[in-house]
Design an enzyme around this catalytic site. Structure first.
Site, PDB file in Angstrom:
ATOM      1  N   LYS A  53     -51.817  18.111 -71.495  1.00 36.77           N
ATOM      2  CA  LYS A  53     -52.269  19.235 -70.660  1.00 36.77           C
ATOM      3  C   LYS A  53     -51.626  20.532 -71.144  1.00 36.77           C
ATOM      4  O   LYS A  53     -52.275  21.583 -71.206  1.00 36.77           O
ATOM      5  CB  LYS A  53     -51.965  18.941 -69.182  1.00 36.77           C
ATOM      6  CG  LYS A  53     -52.890  17.844 -68.646  1.00 36.77           C
ATOM      7  CD  LYS A  53     -52.446  17.186 -67.353  1.00 36.77           C
ATOM      8  CE  LYS A  53     -53.375  16.000 -67.035  1.00 36.77           C
ATOM      9  NZ  LYS A  53     -52.968  15.197 -65.899  1.00 36.77           N
ATOM     10  N   GLN A  97     -48.121  15.518 -61.679  1.00 35.40           N
ATOM     11  CA  GLN A  97     -48.647  14.348 -62.399  1.00 35.40           C
ATOM     12  C   GLN A  97     -48.516  13.098 -61.536  1.00 35.40           C
ATOM     13  O   GLN A  97     -47.449  12.770 -61.035  1.00 35.40           O
ATOM     14  CB  GLN A  97     -47.892  14.175 -63.732  1.00 35.40           C
ATOM     15  CG  GLN A  97     -48.426  13.048 -64.585  1.00 35.40           C
ATOM     16  CD  GLN A  97     -49.888  13.252 -65.028  1.00 35.40           C
ATOM     17  OE1 GLN A  97     -50.277  14.337 -65.441  1.00 35.40           O
ATOM     18  NE2 GLN A  97     -50.698  12.209 -64.940  1.00 35.40           N
ATOM     19  N   ASP A 120     -56.021  21.001 -59.663  1.00 40.49           N
ATOM     20  CA  ASP A 120     -56.322  19.605 -59.993  1.00 40.49           C
ATOM     21  C   ASP A 120     -57.079  18.941 -58.831  1.00 40.49           C
ATOM     22  O   ASP A 120     -57.408  17.753 -58.896  1.00 40.49           O
ATOM     23  CB  ASP A 120     -55.003  18.859 -60.265  1.00 40.49           C
ATOM     24  CG  ASP A 120     -55.207  17.616 -61.127  1.00 40.49           C
ATOM     25  OD1 ASP A 120     -56.196  17.562 -61.875  1.00 40.49           O
ATOM     26  OD2 ASP A 120     -54.363  16.692 -61.048  1.00 40.49           O
TER      27      ASP A 120
END
Ligand code: NAP
Length: 282
Positions: A53, A97, A120
């Site tokens: 990322k 994450q 996200d």
């Protein structure tokens, strides 16, 4: 022969466009979009995803701010880090994450991310807004899948979409996005009986189960659109959640593994961060 829904190619095209948008934003405001990434613990696969990322940020001219926390981090400590990032005006998007170590309340931490930085698409608020057709950043993997379907002009309205898997980051938001696009949606999960019978009815089938080739080729209706979100490494490349060998003789279109859904997940995260920066700096 079926159409290959090439997520790798599409993600390159989107990245080229993002590079221009980031350059224009820098020129206009003197500021660079920043994605903050939070990695908790020492899971190797998670570290790789976070690195990928960060690399994607660099490719489009963005910066990433890497926060790395130890395995024994508590929920309170992680919440405090998230709050700092929420308050930091230089940070435009926050990625926590998944998965975090077991002692942490992951849901509480996801939900602590400010809606305008939830690039996200992991918060309950963002999910609820998306499901109601209000503006919100979508969960990156299903939003990436919707971008692939759109880019290849796959008809969704009126089709029967069967989503196999109901996780918070993939199956559930996928089903809601397909519903928003006017599909008739069936969601299957580990307690579903006679999975094959549901798959056989699908005009669009999405595999999001996390088990290698669980969904068998023989179950798939001729002409169906096949979307495989899974990835399981093998000596030569890897396989997905759907048996894809020979699928080109059955499906009207399919996402290959690798090179289908995977590349679009990261590109969607980056695209939503650029959008958040454009909103914040406008
Ligand atoms: P997950 O959290 O493990 O969820 C798996 C889902 O599949 C659950 O809803 C589970 O049902 C269901 N399931 C498990 N066994 C089943 C069975 N035998 N029959 C029907 N349903 C079954 O996984 P996830 O995070 O959603 O990921 C799913 C897949 O997508 C994985 O292969 C993962 O690697 C991939 N993925 C890819 C990306 C990407 O960037 N490309 C991102 C995220 C995930 P229950 O709810 O009943 O347990």
């Amino acid at each position: 022969m079926s159409l290959v829904l090439d997520g790798k190619l599409l993600s390159k095209e989107i990245e080229a466009n993002l590079l221009n948008r980031v350059a224009a934003l820098k020129e206009k405001t003197g500021r660079t979009p920043i994605l903050a990434t939070i990695l908790v613990g020492d899971d190797g696969a998670s570290a790789t995803y976070v690195r990928m990322k960060g690399n994607a940020c660099r490719r489009v001219g963005m910066d990433s701010l890497k926060i790395e926390l130890p395995q024994h981090t508590t929920t309170e400590q992680l919440l405090a880090e998230i709050e700092k990032l929420n308050q930091n005006p230089d940070v435009h998007g926050i990625l926590l994450q998944h998965p975090v170590p077991a002692q942490i309340d992951e849901r509480a931490c996801f939900d602590a991310i400010a809606l305008n930085k939830d690039v996200d698409g992991v918060t309950c608020l963002g999910f609820g807004r998306m499901a109601m057709g209000e503006s919100a950043y979508g969960s990156a993997t299903p939003a990436g899948i919707m971008s692939i379907l759109k880019a290849y002009n796959i008809e969704i309205a009126g089709k029967h979409a069967v989503v196999v898997g109901r996780s918070a980051i993939l199956g559930k938001p996928m089903a809601m996005m397909l519903l928003q696009a006017n599909a008739t949606v069936t969601i299957c999960h580990s307690k579903t009986q006679q999975l094959s019978e549901f798959v056989q009815q699908a005009d669009i089938i999405v595999g999001a189960v996390g088990q290698a080739e669980l969904i068998q080729k023989d179950w798939i209706k001729p002409g169906a659109v096949v979307v495989d979100a899974g990835f399981h490494p093998r000596e030569q490349g890897g396989v997905g959640d759907i048996q894809l060998e020979g699928i080109e003789d059955i499906a009207s279109a399919y996402t290959p593994v690798p090179g289908g859904v995977g590349p679009m997940t990261i590109t969607t995260l980056i695209r939503q961060t650029v959008e958040a920066a454009e909103q914040s700096l406008a």
